[in-house]
Design an enzyme around this catalytic site. Structure first.
Site, PDB file in Angstrom:
ATOM      1  N   LYS A 226      59.348  60.662  50.826  1.00 33.44           N
ATOM      2  CA  LYS A 226      59.491  61.696  51.699  1.00 33.44           C
ATOM      3  C   LYS A 226      57.952  62.531  51.454  1.00 33.44           C
ATOM      4  CE  LYS A 226      64.411  62.703  51.813  1.00 33.44           C
ATOM      5  NZ  LYS A 226      64.956  61.634  50.937  1.00 33.44           N
TER       6      LYS A 226
ATOM      7  N   GLU B 191      59.632  72.490  49.262  1.00 29.08           N
ATOM      8  CA  GLU B 191      59.097  72.941  50.672  1.00 29.08           C
ATOM      9  C   GLU B 191      59.889  74.120  51.074  1.00 29.08           C
ATOM     10  OE1 GLU B 191      59.964  69.641  53.303  1.00 29.08           O
ATOM     11  OE2 GLU B 191      62.104  69.946  53.547  1.00 29.08           O
TER      12      GLU B 191
ATOM     13  N   HIS C 295      74.744  69.141  51.745  1.00 27.98           N
ATOM     14  CA  HIS C 295      73.885  68.580  52.399  1.00 27.98           C
ATOM     15  C   HIS C 295      74.342  67.098  52.774  1.00 27.98           C
ATOM     16  CE1 HIS C 295      71.548  71.690  50.752  1.00 27.98           C
ATOM     17  NE2 HIS C 295      71.806  71.364  49.649  1.00 27.98           N
TER      18      HIS C 295
ATOM     19  N   ARG D 274      66.707  52.455  59.136  1.00 24.37           N
ATOM     20  CA  ARG D 274      67.784  51.603  59.199  1.00 24.37           C
ATOM     21  C   ARG D 274      68.614  52.067  60.401  1.00 24.37           C
ATOM     22  NH1 ARG D 274      71.628  55.158  56.759  1.00 24.37           N
ATOM     23  NH2 ARG D 274      70.754  56.657  55.594  1.00 24.37           N
TER      24      ARG D 274
END
Length: 589
Positions: free
Chosen positions: A40, A115, A149, A207
């Site tokens: 990421k 972040e 999440h 994917r």
């Protein structure tokens, strides 16, 4: 050729390269594309260079209180593992360490990054199909209803987007795919802020996504077939022909074997019955408006602790969003799912909640929700009481029919009635339910003179059916009994009960203060020793089951008098892990 599905192998660049080196066709993107998006941190750098909006990256040293709240995320993997929300800057270093340990356990890579956390953002993702002639955009999905999440409800198209925002979002996804020369089906995920209509790149899944059926339904396409077609080198026209606008609306729910009211605790065991009414197709698009079921288990199958807790995906496709929501909630409400707890009732209530109906949900909506209320059955205490009475009647009648013909006197018959019979159950919340009733030539509840059983019908090899007349309204209850587990279905919904035997086996008793394993799993950490003093809520043992970590904490302050948990030990549900004796029991207070 090898198609990797949508598990971990589908995003393993080393595996993809090995397939190609063996002379086989890899049904997926080039290994370099997988590697580029596998981190990421690296992917955000590539997207920023391609002009795709990204959130600023911070560290424990550069973050300040002005940046709060923050989100710590695993660089590899997904599914909410290795992710922590930080609202206190002093806890950032500790949360980074915890997230790194969880990521290392789940993905073999403990790299994490920090972040800014957009508190009321929506999760909107764009389906792309990369070809040598460019990336095709197949609309977008909204996956904002999440727990821990992890996605719970997904739909296509994403509701409430302006045409300008939708066009900009699609352009950003196309730029992301073409920046890495992407081939095949993939998903570019964004965090969208409805207030400002801004969005930021989250990650790209190289994917097929779990929620791909909603896109297939509205476009009338088969994404798996398209993956194979791309791998075969088909041209753009051969792939999709003339691609039209999406038709209608599709909504998908993920049915999990879990208990939402207990912190989404995963469940395991035998699924004794699994029937969803109105299903028109399985693993393929309905030919008309209808329901699609994708499931890896059925009635009689075992749900183990070695895989994800998701047992099925159920998709509704209809001309409008409102119709899709109604069709899906109605089918789930009438579904018969027995043997272990699931999030079915939560899903039904979510689909009927004004927040979902008005499309005002965000990714944090369920964080502060009252799950005990939101996941409750529609009937409430009254439904439990009546279902328990119907179950008591059905069990008594079934027992009578199992007796030799010459002994088949009416169930509950007494020559001289002195007191009611008592049948005891425990409901799904762990609360006792006592049924007091009189038998004989009819069945009458001792505490409810307004209830009269009109009929008890038992067919060989079929469930027991009990009809109750309640203030002139006839209600039908269908009772399924498997061992001590009793499931009752009626128009008021499903009620799960466990019958308490009249005579308890003394070998099954456990000492007071025993902490039991809530599910089968593996002990991965033990934080105390015998003799330690502990406080209420203090973590004692850490378990791992269904790809999640679970903390066994002290229910009260006291002393650890016994400890059976050992790191690496496999335990069954109900295994005694430790015994904590409260201080008052020791005479300290």
């Amino acid at each position: 050729a090898i198609h990797p599905g949508y598990g971990f192998l589908s995003e393993n660049a080393e595996f993809a390269a090995a397939v190609l080196d063996a002379g086989l066709t890899w049904v997926g993107p080039d290994p370099t594309s997988i590697e580029a998006m596998g981190s990421k941190i690296r992917s955000k750098e590539l997207m920023a260079a391609a002009g795709v909006p990204v959130l600023d990256e911070l560290t424990a040293e550069t973050a300040t209180t002005a940046d709060l709240p923050l989100l710590v995320k695993a660089s590899s993997g997904g599914g909410g593992r290795g992710m922590r929300i930080v609202r206190d800057i002093d806890t950032l270093a500790v949360e980074i360490e915890a997230a790194s340990a969880e990521a290392a356990s789940a993905f073999g890579d403990g790299t994490v990054f920090v972040e800014p956390y957009v508190q009321h953002g929506r999760h909107v993702e764009v389906q792309v199909l990369g070809t040598p002639e460019g990336a095709i955009i197949l609309g977008e999905r909204d996956c904002s209803v999440q727990r821990r999440h992890q996605k719970v409800i997904e739909e296509a198209p994403a509701p409430g987007l302006s045409n300008a925002t939708r066009a900009t979002l699609h352009s950003a996804a196309r730029a992301a795919a073409e920046a890495i020369n992407y081939r095949g089906a993939g998903t570019v995920e964004f965090l969208y802020d409805p207030a400002s209509e801004r969005f930021w790149f989250l990650e790209m899944n190289t994917r097929l996504q779990v929620e791909h059926p909603v896109t297939e339904a509205v476009f009338g396409l088969d994404l798996v077939a398209l993956q194979i077609a791309v791998a075969e080198g088909r041209s753009l026209d051969e792939l999709v022909g003339t691609l039209g606008e999406p038709k209608g609306h599709a909504v998908e729910v993920r049915l999990y074997a879990e208990d939402p009211a207990a912190g989404y605790q995963p469940q395991s065991g035998r699924l004794t019955r699994f029937d969803v009414p109105g299903v028109t197709t399985e693993f393929s698009n309905p030919t008309t408006w209808g329901l699609r079921l994708d499931s890896g288990v059925g009635g009689g199958d075992e749900v183990s602790t070695f895989y994800d807790a998701m047992i099925a995906k159920i998709v509704a496709w209809a001309p409008t969003r409102d119709e899709a929501l109604r069709r899906l909630s109605g089918a789930l409400d009438r579904a018969e799912i027995h043997g272990l707890r699931t999030n079915r009732d939560l899903l039904v209530n979510l689909l009927r909640d004004p927040v979902v109906i008005e499309a005002s949900m965000d990714t944090t909506w369920l964080d502060g929700a009252d799950l005990a209320t939101l996941g409750a059955t529609s009937g409430g205490a009254e439904s439990v009481a009546l279902s328990a009475f119907a179950a008591a009647v059905a069990l008594a009648e079934a027992h009578r029919l199992q007796s030799p013909v010459q002994q088949r006197i009416p169930a509950g018959y007494r020559n001289v009635v002195s007191q009611p019979l008592v049948t005891e159950f425990i409901d799904s919340s762990g609360d006792p339910v006592e049924v007091r009733w009189y038998g004989g030539h009819g069945f009458v509840p001792a505490d409810r003179g307004d209830v009269t059983v009109l009929d008890v019908a038992v067919d060989a090899g079929a469930p027991t059916t009990v009809d109750l007349d309640i203030e002139g309204l006839r209600r039908r209850y269908t009772v399924y009994a498997t061992g001590g587990q009793v499931d009752v279905e009626s128009a008021a919904g499903h009620v799960a009960l466990r019958r308490i035997p009249r005579f308890v086996d003394p070998t099954e008793a456990v000492a007071e203060g025993s902490l039991l394993a809530p599910m089968p799993g593996t002990i991965i950490a033990v934080h105390v020793e015998v003799g330690d003093e502990v406080t209420e809520g203090q973590p004692l043992v850490m378990m791992e089951a269904m790809k999640m970590q679970h903390v066994i904490a002290a229910p009260r302050a006291g002393s650890v008098t016994e400890l059976a948990a050992e790191v690496g030990r496999q335990v069954d549900a109900g295994t005694v892990l430790a015994v904590v004796i409260p201080h008052d029991a020791e005479g300290d207070i």
